[in-house]
Design an enzyme around this catalytic site. Structure first.
Site, PDB file in Angstrom:
ATOM      1  N   HIS A 639     -69.747  71.265  -8.733  1.00  0.00           N
ATOM      2  CA  HIS A 639     -69.164  71.886  -9.934  1.00  0.00           C
ATOM      3  C   HIS A 639     -67.681  71.560 -10.023  1.00  0.00           C
ATOM      4  O   HIS A 639     -67.062  71.109  -9.062  1.00  0.00           O
ATOM      5  CB  HIS A 639     -69.336  73.410  -9.863  1.00  0.00           C
ATOM      6  CG  HIS A 639     -68.613  74.016  -8.684  1.00  0.00           C
ATOM      7  ND1 HIS A 639     -69.109  73.932  -7.392  1.00  0.00           N
ATOM      8  CD2 HIS A 639     -67.437  74.687  -8.594  1.00  0.00           C
ATOM      9  CE1 HIS A 639     -68.275  74.533  -6.565  1.00  0.00           C
ATOM     10  NE2 HIS A 639     -67.237  74.998  -7.266  1.00  0.00           N
ATOM     11  N   ASP A 641     -63.915  73.486 -11.097  1.00  0.00           N
ATOM     12  CA  ASP A 641     -63.384  74.846 -11.197  1.00  0.00           C
ATOM     13  C   ASP A 641     -62.600  74.976 -12.488  1.00  0.00           C
ATOM     14  O   ASP A 641     -61.967  74.020 -12.936  1.00  0.00           O
ATOM     15  CB  ASP A 641     -62.426  75.135 -10.028  1.00  0.00           C
ATOM     16  CG  ASP A 641     -63.148  75.139  -8.683  1.00  0.00           C
ATOM     17  OD1 ASP A 641     -64.369  75.384  -8.667  1.00  0.00           O
ATOM     18  OD2 ASP A 641     -62.475  74.902  -7.657  1.00  0.00           O
ATOM     19  N   HIS A 691     -66.902  69.149  -6.758  1.00  0.00           N
ATOM     20  CA  HIS A 691     -67.144  69.456  -5.334  1.00  0.00           C
ATOM     21  C   HIS A 691     -68.305  70.420  -5.173  1.00  0.00           C
ATOM     22  O   HIS A 691     -68.744  71.067  -6.134  1.00  0.00           O
ATOM     23  CB  HIS A 691     -65.885  70.010  -4.690  1.00  0.00           C
ATOM     24  CG  HIS A 691     -65.369  71.259  -5.371  1.00  0.00           C
ATOM     25  ND1 HIS A 691     -64.728  71.226  -6.580  1.00  0.00           N
ATOM     26  CD2 HIS A 691     -65.418  72.548  -4.995  1.00  0.00           C
ATOM     27  CE1 HIS A 691     -64.395  72.466  -6.938  1.00  0.00           C
ATOM     28  NE2 HIS A 691     -64.803  73.282  -5.994  1.00  0.00           N
ATOM     29  N   ARG A 701     -70.653  82.777   6.520  1.00  0.00           N
ATOM     30  CA  ARG A 701     -69.353  82.162   6.317  1.00  0.00           C
ATOM     31  C   ARG A 701     -68.668  82.854   5.148  1.00  0.00           C
ATOM     32  O   ARG A 701     -69.303  83.152   4.127  1.00  0.00           O
ATOM     33  CB  ARG A 701     -69.566  80.678   5.994  1.00  0.00           C
ATOM     34  CG  ARG A 701     -68.314  79.933   5.641  1.00  0.00           C
ATOM     35  CD  ARG A 701     -68.611  78.495   5.239  1.00  0.00           C
ATOM     36  NE  ARG A 701     -67.369  77.854   4.825  1.00  0.00           N
ATOM     37  CZ  ARG A 701     -67.278  76.976   3.840  1.00  0.00           C
ATOM     38  NH1 ARG A 701     -68.353  76.617   3.153  1.00  0.00           N
ATOM     39  NH2 ARG A 701     -66.117  76.443   3.526  1.00  0.00           N
TER      40      ARG A 701
END
Ligand SMILES: *[C@@H]1O[C@H](CO)[C@@H](O)[C@H](O)[C@H]1NC(C)=O
Ligand SMILES: *[C@@H]1O[C@H](CO)[C@@H](O)[C@H](O)[C@H]1NC(C)=O
Ligand SMILES: *[C@@H]1O[C@H](CO)[C@@H](O)[C@H](O)[C@H]1NC(C)=O
Ligand SMILES: *[C@@H]1O[C@H](CO)[C@@H](O)[C@H](O)[C@H]1NC(C)=O
Ligand SMILES: *[C@@H]1O[C@H](CO)[C@@H](O)[C@H](O)[C@H]1NC(C)=O
Ligand SMILES: *[C@@H]1O[C@H](CO)[C@@H](O)[C@H](O)[C@H]1NC(C)=O
Length: 710
Positions: A639, A641, A691, A701
């Protein structure tokens, strides 16, 4: 002949002045008097040392006859020494500002046989006013605190004494002075223009006059430089202030002239003194764990430290418990009084002092409040080595004038700033300063508690703040700014309703916030180019400390409402997220304002460095913590940002907390598979930096993300 005269004058001067003073105890004031006398090489005879004082409470009521009796006895043996000049003065509240030669010269110039100090108020018998000779200028009335004269004449006066020790000395001398016959016979005069004796000190009447060698006091009314400076009940504190300078205590050229007097060298002692540390947690206090950590890491043998803690806050019981468990075996002893005891602040402080007072093995009592951040590990050693009865390290609010002392008291006994306050707080004047008020942190000798500061209810009896209490004694209190010791933190606006409330302290206590939450190597980004570029235009740098990462994750898990990674999202405008993550927004935990401030303070400078010339306003709508875990959402598809640039901070450790994870930038076929805890990525948001979040294969995480300048 001139030279002959000069030599003759000086030898005569030094040989022939004798100072007589009455002191029944070696008070701090007496020691200061002797220090100034020795500095000028006066010949001093102390009368009455060790005798019980029966002269009444001079300064508040009549009395002082004992001094005349002692002087009478001393003069008997000196009465026939015609060229001996005798100076009789008090010593507790008196400092020499000049030497014996100057006194003698001025006395000779006055051309009388006996000179009394003068003051502007008549005491103790106002009815005698009319009998006083009129004066054209100067102070009209007699003050018995100082008299100088040829021995036979002084003797003629004091040999008339046949009253009691508690009768009034000033009235006795006054009557002799007012008797015209006697005045002529013994050649008595008053030191009208306070050329010799500055008694009845008034702050609006005197100024410090700094010289390269010595500091003097100038009487601005008469433009004289009195040799003897005297304070009384009302001007003691002002005298203490002057005593921080005259005669050689401090000046601009040489700095502190007395700071090294009477120091002790701890390394020469067989063993270190035992110190009782009284810790006071009186209100919710940020950075308490850091405070405890600093206590434990003080450079002092722990088996010589006994700990007494008064914790008044239920909120801090979990911190207290942790500290106790971690360190109870480290210290010699450890006692905690908790909120359930319902002690007042004063009672708790009394209790701490009393523990030391009652323990003959307690050499020092070190009182410290939880809002004092001692950054100097040597503090305790430095204070002990300075060897004063009561001494505090100067600590102040970072960048502010707020500190733990006041240099003066106002007439009604309240705090006031002395003229030198700002210079001392800002360390423009460095030394060990006699002050009337201190709080937050100080060291008191155990023997002083046992022998002088013996009042058990010390703090409760005082009507003012508990801290104020220390000023009400003849014991000198000092503050030192010879070293940097630390700072006072602010306890205002501390909202304890969060899980890790210190995170919110970025505005109120920015220095402590930075120290706790920013990565220790952060500043090296700018000094040593301590950052990496693992993929084109992806910058990687340390920003958060371990604690910051842990506390932010804890805060989110404590809040617990993870979004679940759904497309429908009521939290955002439009209600629909095309690339949803399993997250919590900063806004949801009330951390938006603080987070944006963090971005402006700590991210903007990095942006400016790596994208040269790009000034970010640090504006961001989307600030959130993402959680990747196999059972829920473990990765994020490729995607862009909605940001000019994005930061992405790893909040935990690969291999320890999770397996897998990382980030891949498609255009460059570049992956970063080993994120580092506390390190942030910074990369352009759109167009070039498509990314994806690589799958987390095990464990959980966490990352913190902001889309900046959307
Ligand atoms: C006092 O005496 C010492 C030793 O004789 C001398 O060095 C010093 O200069 C004298 N102090 C003053 C102020 O005259
Ligand atoms: C605690 O002390 C205060 C004042 O001393 C008193 O008003 C209050 O009732 C006490 N509380 C408890 C729980 O004992
Ligand atoms: C303290 O924080 C809580 C939780 O975020 C909030 O509801 C409350 O308004 C805050 N109190 C103050 C005085 O800011
Ligand atoms: C900070 O950088 C130094 C090298 O400059 C390194 O040895 C040290 O481990 C770093 N500290 C942390 C906490 O990463
Ligand atoms: C991407 O890089 C990997 C090794 O890092 C390589 O095996 C692969 O062929 C590359 N893919 C492309 C499309 O260049
Ligand atoms: C997954 O993590 C747990 C503990 O977090 C660990 O015990 C386990 O060995 C891990 N599994 C793999 C496949 O790494």
């Amino acid at each position: 002949t001139y030279i002959f005269w000069l030599n003759g004058f000086f030898s005569w001067a030094i040989d022939k002045l004798l100072v007589l003073t009455v002191a029944t105890q070696e008070t701090d004031g007496f020691l200061r008097f002797m220090q100034s006398a020795n500095y000028f090489n006066y010949t001093i005879k102390v009368l009455g040392m060790g005798e019980e004082w029966r002269g009444g409470d001079v300064g508040r009521s009549i009395g002082g006859g004992q001094k005349v009796r002692l002087l009478k006895q001393a003069m008997e043996g000196l009465a026939d020494q015609e060229d001996l000049v005798v100076l009789s003065v008090d010593s507790y509240d008196l400092i020499f500002a000049g030497g014996p030669d100057e006194i003698l010269r001025k006395f000779q110039e006055a051309n009388h046989k006996v000179l009394f100090s003068a003051e502007g108020l008549i005491w103790p018998d106002k009815r005698l006013q009319d009998k006083y000779p009129a004066v054209r200028s100067g102070k009209r009335f007699l003050n018995s605190g100082g008299v100088i004269g040829y021995a036979p004449f002084v003797n003629q006066i004091v040999e008339q004494w046949n009253l009691h020790d508690n009768d009034d000395d000033q009235l006795f001398y006054t009557k002799i002075y007012l008797d015209p016959q006697q005045r002529v016979k013994v050649w008595v005069r008053l030191d009208l223009e306070v050329n010799v004796l500055q008694l009845s000190l008034a702050a609006d009447e005197v100024l410090l006059k700094f010289g390269t060698e010595r500091v003097r006091v100038r009487n601005t009314v008469f433009d004289t430089l009195p040799v003897v400076i005297h304070g009384n009940a009302n001007t003691k504190i002002y005298l203490n202030y002057l005593g921080n300078y005259i005669p050689n205590a401090w000046n601009y050229e040489r700095g502190c002239g007395v700071c090294n007097h009477n120091m002790v060298d701890l390394s020469q002692l067989k063993e270190y003194p035992t110190v009782l540390v009284g810790v006071f947690i009186q209100q919710p206090t940020p950075f308490l764990s850091e405070f405890f950590h600093r206590l434990v890491t003080l450079d002092y043998p722990k088996d010589k430290l006994k700990i007494f803690v008064h914790n008044n806050e239920v909120y801090h019981e979990r911190h207290m418990q942790r500290f106790w468990e971690e360190s109870k075996d480290i210290f010699n002893s450890f006692k905690v009084v908790g909120p359930e005891e319902n002690l007042s602040q004063g009672e708790a402080r009394n209790m701490g002092m009393e523990l030391c007072r009652q323990d003959p093995g307690c050499d020092h009592y070190f009182s410290i409040d939880a809002d004092v951040m001692l950054t100097n590990k040597q503090t305790l050693k430095i204070l002990i080595e300075q060897n004063r009865k009561i001494i505090a390290p100067l600590v102040s609010r970072h960048g502010k004038l707020w500190s733990n002392f006041w240099g003066a008291l106002s007439l009604d006994g309240y705090y006031a700033r002395s003229e030198d306050y700002i210079d001392i707080v800002q360390s423009k004047r460095v030394g060990v300063w006699n002050i009337p008020y201190m709080a937050h942190v100080y060291l008191i000798k155990g023997e002083v508690l046992r022998n002088e500061l013996t009042e058990r209810n010390h703090f409760v009896l005082e009507k003012l703040d508990p801290d104020m209490a220390l000023s009400r004694h003849g014991i000198f209190m000092y503050i030192t700014n010879r070293h940097e010791f630390g700072r006072l933190i602010s306890t205002a606006n501390f909202n304890t309703s969060h899980y890790n409330s210190d995170l919110w302290q970025i505005f109120e206590n920015p220095v402590d916030w930075k120290e706790k939450y920013i990565h220790p190597n952060y500043t090296q980004i700018f000094t040593e180019n301590y950052l990496e570029q693992p993929c084109p235009d992806v910058f990687w740098f340390p920003v958060f400390s371990e604690r910051a990462c842990d506390e932010l994750v804890e805060e989110m898990e404590h809040f617990g409402s993870w979004s679940g990674g759904q497309h429908e999202d009521k939290r955002i405008a439009g209600g629909y997220e095309t690339v949803p993550t399993d997250d919590i927004h900063m806004k949801q935990i009330g951390y938006e304002k603080e987070w944006l401030h963090f971005i402006r303070e700590f991210i903007s400078p990095v942006t400016l460095k790596v994208f040269s010339g790009y000034y970010t306003k640090g504006y961001a709508v989307m600030n959130f913590v993402v959680k990747y875990t196999p059972g829920r959402q473990s990765y994020l598809r490729p995607h862009h940002d909605s940001s000019t640039f994005t930061i992405n901070v790893a909040l935990n450790s690969k291999g320890i907390d999770f397996q897998g994870g990382g980030c891949r930038f498609h255009r460059y076929n570049c992956s970063i598979e080993s994120p580092r805890k506390g390190w942030s990525f910074m990369h352009p948001g759109r167009l070039t930096h498509l990314h994806e979040g690589l799958p987390t294969t095990n464990g959980t995480r966490y990352i913190a993300v902001s889309f900046i300048d959307p």
